[in-house]
Every structure is written in C-alpha cells, then in structure tokens.
Design a protein around this motif. Structure first.
Motif, PDB file in Angstrom:
ATOM      1  N   LEU A  70      40.261 -12.389 -34.324  1.00 45.29           N
ATOM      2  CA  LEU A  70      40.888 -13.369 -35.203  1.00 45.29           C
ATOM      3  C   LEU A  70      42.376 -13.506 -34.887  1.00 45.29           C
ATOM      4  CD1 LEU A  70      39.157 -12.360 -38.570  1.00 45.29           C
ATOM      5  CD2 LEU A  70      38.813 -14.510 -37.332  1.00 45.29           C
ATOM      6  N   HIS A  71      43.043 -12.375 -34.639  1.00 41.40           N
ATOM      7  CA  HIS A  71      44.459 -12.411 -34.286  1.00 41.40           C
ATOM      8  C   HIS A  71      44.668 -13.161 -32.971  1.00 41.40           C
ATOM      9  CE1 HIS A  71      45.438  -8.534 -36.789  1.00 41.40           C
ATOM     10  NE2 HIS A  71      44.746  -9.428 -37.460  1.00 41.40           N
ATOM     11  N   ALA A  72      43.823 -12.858 -31.986  1.00 43.78           N
ATOM     12  CA  ALA A  72      43.961 -13.476 -30.669  1.00 43.78           C
ATOM     13  C   ALA A  72      43.744 -14.987 -30.738  1.00 43.78           C
ATOM     14  CB  ALA A  72      42.971 -12.844 -29.689  1.00 43.78           C
ATOM     15  N   GLU A  73      42.860 -15.429 -31.603  1.00 45.59           N
ATOM     16  CA  GLU A  73      42.624 -16.866 -31.758  1.00 45.59           C
ATOM     17  C   GLU A  73      43.888 -17.567 -32.264  1.00 45.59           C
ATOM     18  OE1 GLU A  73      38.938 -18.826 -31.895  1.00 45.59           O
ATOM     19  OE2 GLU A  73      39.783 -17.887 -30.111  1.00 45.59           O
ATOM     20  N   ILE A  74      44.536 -16.981 -33.267  1.00 39.96           N
ATOM     21  CA  ILE A  74      45.782 -17.557 -33.771  1.00 39.96           C
ATOM     22  C   ILE A  74      46.851 -17.554 -32.682  1.00 39.96           C
ATOM     23  CG2 ILE A  74      47.686 -17.222 -35.405  1.00 39.96           C
ATOM     24  CD1 ILE A  74      45.227 -18.345 -36.736  1.00 39.96           C
TER      25      ILE A  74
END
Length: 285
Positions: free
Chosen positions: A172-176
């Motif tokens: 989820l962090h990497a997507e942002i």
C-alpha cells in the motif's frame, strides 16, 4: 481475536452500498491530518473474506451467459440488463482489487482478469454505440461464462489466501509512492492515466471494505476523499475512451495534461501520506 470468515447480509449490503458511491465526488470531505496505516493481519484477512463472500453470493454465471447472448444478438443491452451487468462487474472489480491488495502475488489471476476486463470493454462498447465491439465482447463473454471457466474462477476465488500484514502494508505504501512519478510527467497518455486511477481505485476498495468492518471517522473520511478523486478520474477516463473509440485519440500514444483539480487532490493526498510516513517523499511535493 479470531478472524471472521462469514458475514451477515447486512454487512454485505453495506459493502454494496459503499461500492455504489465509490466514485461519487463529495466536495465537503477532507482527509484526516494523519493518513491511516499500519493495519493488522486480522483486518486484511477479514477484508479478503468479505470481498470473497460478496463475489460468491453474486449472480450465477448463467446470468452472464444470458447477457452475452443479448450482446451478440442486439449488439447492445437494454437499460435493465445494463444495470445487471454493472452489478456483476462491481462484484468482479471488488474481488479483483482484493486479489491485488491482499494476496502474496498482488495481482488478479489471468482468467479472472480477462473476465472482468471483458465486461468493462462491453460496457464501454454499448455506452459509446460501438456495435461491432459489443458483438465481439458478447462472443468472448459467452465463452468465459461456460461452466468450465465458471468453476475455474470460483476455485481461484475460494483458494485466495491473505499475505502477511507487513508485506501488504508495504504494498500500500509503495502504491502511494508511485503517484509523484505520474505528477512529474508533462502529460499522460490515456493508458498511463488509467494506470494512475487504478492506484486510487485499489485504495478506495480497501478503505471502503475497512470502513464497513471497522467503522471509524478517519477511515470513513479517507474512503470518501479517495472516492472523490476516483470519481473525477473516472469521468475523465470515460471522455478518453469515447475519444479513442471515435478515432480522435490514440489511447496509448496521445498525451494530455493532467486536469488541475485532479492534480491538486493527488498532491494533497501525497503530502498527507508522506507526513504520516506512508510512501517516500519526492522532491517536488
């Protein structure tokens, strides 16, 4: 805490209601000061289980087969049948997001992806009066609605397993963290714009599911803020699809500037996430 596997009809209805407004623009909802993060294994597992149950209790593949026959015969769908297809695809999209979000592979199985994508192309075809494309989509859907492929999809959904919490939070962090690269570009193709919207759509699906299972003000506000971005991007993408089908735009080549309203919301999202330790700071934000 034990992980919930089955949920009452009221919970499924609440999720369907949330999905129905996941692209509605609410101008009065602002992000909380701290972007929610650090979710638990139990939360991710229950989000997957609820998404799975929603898909499993949807219409049978015979309904899809009937819609496919109408597409082949009419090169279109009457309004009531369009609504039925929209409901089926909404469940497919939500479970598709669940595959991407919660499973270790972080992607939809090929057959599942092909089925969901084909339904989306059928919708684009009849919305834009493209009879030939609607016919071809109907042929493809009639094949994918057969019992063999229906059992295969059901097996894929049933055997989907949640990954570990650390990995999912990192995903989820990497997507942002991918968003600033889109914002730094002088322009986007329609295909790149669609890829950017998918990042938002996946987060909308997650926070919509989370707010049904774990009601909280910050979760609800985050879900509604993301929905506003999703709605604006959805309207813009519909325009791009119409232009592509009419031949006035090359979907994978022509570049256009990101609309200012969308850019502003995405920049605010990134700044809030980075302040909260989500993703990584990019020099321009």
């Amino acid at each position: 805490m034990s992980v919930r596997v089955q949920f009452p009809h009221e919970t499924l209805d609440a999720l369907l209601a949330a999905i129905a407004v996941n692209d509605v623009v609410d101008e009065h909802i602002a992000l909380p000061d701290h972007f929610p993060g650090g979710f638990s294994q139990t939360q991710f597992a229950e989000c997957l289980n609820l998404s799975r149950q929603l898909w499993q209790q949807g219409p049978q593949s015979s309904v899809m087969a009937g819609l496919a026959r109408q597409l082949i015969g009419l090169r279109d769908l009457p309004e009531p049948e369009r609504a039925v297809l929209k409901q089926i695809r909404a469940r497919y999209k939500h479970m598709g997001f669940a595959f991407c979000l919660y499973t270790p592979a972080h992607k939809r199985p090929f057959l599942y992806e092909a089925t969901s994508t084909l339904m989306g192309e059928a919708q684009d075809a009849f919305r834009n009066a493209s009879a030939g494309r609607a016919f071809l989509c109907g042929v493809g859907m009639s094949v994918l609605a057969t019992a063999f492929f229906a059992r295969w999809r059901a097996h894929m959904v049933q055997r989907a397993r949640v990954g570990d919490a650390w990995t999912i939070n990192a995903y989820l962090h990497a997507e942002i963290a991918r968003i600033p690269a889109f914002l730094d570009s002088p322009g986007l193709t329609a295909a790149r714009f669609h890829a950017l919207r998918k990042i938002i759509s996946r987060h909308v699906a997650f926070f919509d599911t989370l707010r049904i299972l774990y009601p909280a003000e910050d979760i609800n506000r985050t879900a509604r803020f993301l929905s506003a971005i999703n709605g604006l991007m959805g309207k813009k993408h519909d325009e791009l699809v119409r232009a592509a089908l009419s031949g006035t735009l090359l979907y994978h080549k022509d570049i256009f500037p990101l609309p200012d309203t969308i850019r502003t919301l995405l920049e605010h999202l990134c700044r809030t996430c980075f302040r909260s330790g989500i993703g990584q700071r990019n020099g321009v934000l």
